[in-house]
Design a protein around this motif. Sequence first.
Motif, PDB file in Angstrom:
ATOM      1  N   LYS A 129      -7.087  -4.996   3.104  1.00 48.39           N
ATOM      2  CA  LYS A 129      -7.093  -3.626   3.621  1.00 48.39           C
ATOM      3  C   LYS A 129      -8.157  -2.805   2.887  1.00 48.39           C
ATOM      4  N   GLN A 161       0.483  10.693  14.061  1.00 50.88           N
ATOM      5  CA  GLN A 161      -0.600  11.049  14.980  1.00 50.88           C
ATOM      6  C   GLN A 161      -0.056  11.548  16.314  1.00 50.88           C
ATOM      7  N   SER A 200       7.533  -0.225   9.970  1.00 49.17           N
ATOM      8  CA  SER A 200       6.332  -0.453   9.180  1.00 49.17           C
ATOM      9  C   SER A 200       5.612   0.860   8.915  1.00 49.17           C
ATOM     10  N   SER A 201       4.811   0.872   7.860  1.00 45.57           N
ATOM     11  CA  SER A 201       4.005   2.052   7.551  1.00 45.57           C
ATOM     12  C   SER A 201       3.021   2.338   8.680  1.00 45.57           C
ATOM     13  N   LYS A 202       2.515   1.285   9.291  1.00 42.46           N
ATOM     14  CA  LYS A 202       1.573   1.447  10.411  1.00 42.46           C
ATOM     15  C   LYS A 202       2.233   2.205  11.560  1.00 42.46           C
ATOM     16  N   THR A 203       3.462   1.846  11.884  1.00 50.64           N
ATOM     17  CA  THR A 203       4.201   2.539  12.942  1.00 50.64           C
ATOM     18  C   THR A 203       4.399   4.009  12.591  1.00 50.64           C
ATOM     19  N   ARG A 216      -6.919   7.365   5.499  1.00 50.40           N
ATOM     20  CA  ARG A 216      -5.584   7.053   4.987  1.00 50.40           C
ATOM     21  C   ARG A 216      -5.293   7.886   3.745  1.00 50.40           C
ATOM     22  N   ARG A 262     -10.122   1.930   4.172  1.00 51.73           N
ATOM     23  CA  ARG A 262      -8.966   2.814   4.233  1.00 51.73           C
ATOM     24  C   ARG A 262      -9.350   4.244   4.584  1.00 51.73           C
ATOM     25  N   THR A 297       0.830  -1.207   0.000  1.00 48.21           N
ATOM     26  CA  THR A 297       0.000   0.000   0.000  1.00 48.21           C
ATOM     27  C   THR A 297       0.863   1.254   0.000  1.00 48.21           C
ATOM     28  N   ASP A 339       1.830   3.361   2.415  1.00 47.54           N
ATOM     29  CA  ASP A 339       1.092   4.434   3.087  1.00 47.54           C
ATOM     30  C   ASP A 339       1.690   4.723   4.467  1.00 47.54           C
ATOM     31  N   ARG A 348       2.589   5.881  10.595  1.00 48.37           N
ATOM     32  CA  ARG A 348       1.313   6.606  10.697  1.00 48.37           C
ATOM     33  C   ARG A 348       0.996   6.942  12.154  1.00 48.37           C
ATOM     34  N   GLN A 349       1.340   6.040  13.072  1.00 48.67           N
ATOM     35  CA  GLN A 349       1.113   6.307  14.495  1.00 48.67           C
ATOM     36  C   GLN A 349       2.016   7.442  14.978  1.00 48.67           C
TER      37      GLN A 349
END
Length: 199
Positions: A54, A186, A177-180, A60, A57, A19, A21, A182-183
């Motif tokens: 996924k 935030q 990771s992209s998830k990390t 995102r 989204r 993704t 992202d 993004r967090q």
Amino acid sequence: MLTEEKALRKKKIGIMGGTFDPIHIGHLILGEKTYEQLGLDLVYFMPSGNPPHKKQREGRASDDQRTDMVQLAIADNSHFELSLMEMHPDGYTYTYRTLQRLKEEHPDHEYYFIIGADSLFSFEYWMEPAKICENCTLVVAVRDHVSLQSMEEKISELSERFHASVILLNTENIDISSKTIRQWIQDGKTLKYYVPDEV
């Protein structure tokens, strides 16, 4: 003469899907190391339009934003190329279909599909894993500190079950990771050195 021309057209191409992202240094290092270790001609960075796992989204990055981020991240690397094969208005496409299409268009090319250790252990649950293996070699990178022994056992299992050709990539374990990321965004934390400045 025709044989020589055919040989010249044949290429070894890596495929880095995701993704993206956002796209981050882990993706870029993995693409570069695969290029180097396997002597590839190109590495396609292939953003997923809307991957099956996924679908939701909201909040995102949009498809256009993710595509732009990939383009910016790989712009200074002549053997990285953006591929929009999976970015289309009908939504997601499955990996096996993408690979079948690539092989139909360029039957002489060799394709190397790059995945992390996490994907290796869930590969049997992907759509049509045998068809994926028919059309590419799987290239697996260490991730999440998975033991070499467990990876080799899984590779052996997949090779027997799906006639998979699997190469274990010799890279450092890059746990980002992209998830990390993004967090971190935030939480207002810095992303410096984890994503290219342009991204």
